[in-house]
Design an enzyme around this catalytic site. Sequence first.
Site, short mmCIF file in Angstrom:
data_model
loop_
_atom_site.label_atom_id
_atom_site.label_comp_id
_atom_site.label_asym_id
_atom_site.label_seq_id
_atom_site.Cartn_x
_atom_site.Cartn_y
_atom_site.Cartn_z
N GLU A 92 -19.27 -3.71 -1.35
CA GLU A 92 -20.53 -3.02 -1.08
C GLU A 92 -20.97 -2.22 -2.31
OE1 GLU A 92 -20.20 -2.26 3.70
OE2 GLU A 92 -19.16 -0.85 2.41
N CYS A 116 -5.52 6.11 -0.55
CA CYS A 116 -5.69 7.54 -0.24
C CYS A 116 -5.90 7.66 1.27
CB CYS A 116 -6.88 8.13 -0.99
SG CYS A 116 -6.69 8.02 -2.78
N CYS A 119 -9.58 7.92 2.84
CA CYS A 119 -10.64 7.04 2.32
C CYS A 119 -10.66 5.70 3.07
CB CYS A 119 -10.42 6.81 0.82
SG CYS A 119 -11.47 5.54 0.11
N GLY A 159 -12.82 0.83 -4.82
CA GLY A 159 -11.86 0.55 -5.88
C GLY A 159 -11.65 1.66 -6.88
N GLU A 160 -10.59 1.50 -7.67
CA GLU A 160 -10.26 2.47 -8.71
C GLU A 160 -10.64 1.84 -10.06
OE1 GLU A 160 -9.28 5.66 -9.38
OE2 GLU A 160 -9.47 4.86 -11.40
N SER A 214 -11.16 12.85 -9.17
CA SER A 214 -10.99 13.19 -7.76
C SER A 214 -9.70 13.98 -7.62
CB SER A 214 -10.92 11.91 -6.92
OG SER A 214 -12.10 11.16 -7.11
#
Length: 355
Positions: A92, A116, A119, A159-160, A214
């Site tokens: 998305e 996490c 999340c 995603g990271e 974060s």
Amino acid sequence: MEMDALSLSYEEWKTFVTDVLKEPRFRADQICGWVYAKKVFEASGMTNLSKSLRDKLTSESFIKTPIQVGEKKSKDGTRKFLWQMDDACRVESVLMNHGSHTTACVSSQAGCPLACTFCATGQAGYARNLTTSEILGQFLTMERRMGRDINNIVFMGMGEPLLNEENVLKSIRALSNEKMRNLGARHITISTSGIAPGIRDLADFEVPLRLSVSLHAPNDALRSRLMPINKRYPLSALVEAMKYYKNRTCERITIEYVMIDGVNDDPQLAFEMAALLDGLDVYVNIIPYNPPLAISQGAPVYARSSDAKIKEFCAALGGLSIEFEIRRERGADIAAACGQLAAMGRSSFIGSAHY
Ligand code: SAH
Ligand code: SF4
């Protein structure tokens, strides 16, 4: 083999144009202008190129943008797009308006491996890294769809980004290159859960960006409970990397702090955060926790901190001369707010008739 054109850097475009298309290098500028500025993805529409070059471009390369399979519009104007990739992976993106400015929030991975606990993306699991073209494709397709330029891009979708560093940085090079999308450096933001070596790489990266970290907790015990990645890169390593970034770039880092009721919203933690980040001159973004629409089995059930609690926490920050802002929630009614993106295949779009 045909070339995936959106995967090319500017230098690679020039080589492709000379070596494969057998044309002078300046044709690369013309083609990039069509693709990145005008959003013309088919060679047949590139009207200042000769017919033979258009034919060669069509036979030697392709532009494959993600297929849009869903779109939802929030009452605040925020839009959420659902894309399907070649292998049926779904991700998305979110498009937000701030007055006359627009910001695209793009995904860097299908899902996220970091899990996490607060999340929705992390709880939904992980499929794979997105390619450079899949990242750029989200942005350019939204621009094409809206019929106008988007002003900012934030890597705050699924995603990271620093676990997919190569493709993320390549897409940023293309976005910022003046012959390609020419997006200003201040208009690109990476948000990371704290991948310390990646933060150091960003400090040395040639394109100046904005960096958000974060944090969500100022001590290792609490942070590891919320963000398992903290065990790999504990706060000491994270703060060291942030100091390196600050010293190299002189840029102010934004700290993101999601407020979860009774978990990390004690004003005492604001004092701990100030001590931890002493000397870094950060800007804090307070994000009221957004509950995911579906909670996976076994995941902790969290609630948003009350307004009074958020105020108390912010008063403590203010008293410590830390600048902060409470982030206005966008698109929560369509599950487009921070942490709510979870489309992976079993998405909220599938079988839904709401868009
Ligand atoms: N993986 C990166 C970027 C994507 S997440 C990162 O973690 O920074 C974008 C932001 O949304 C992060 O600050 C993340 O911590 C926050 N977030 C995740 N889940 C959330 C939730 N349920 N409510 C509010 N913010 C959330
Ligand atoms: Fe991944 Fe970021 Fe979600 Fe954590 S908050 S699971 S790092 S997307």
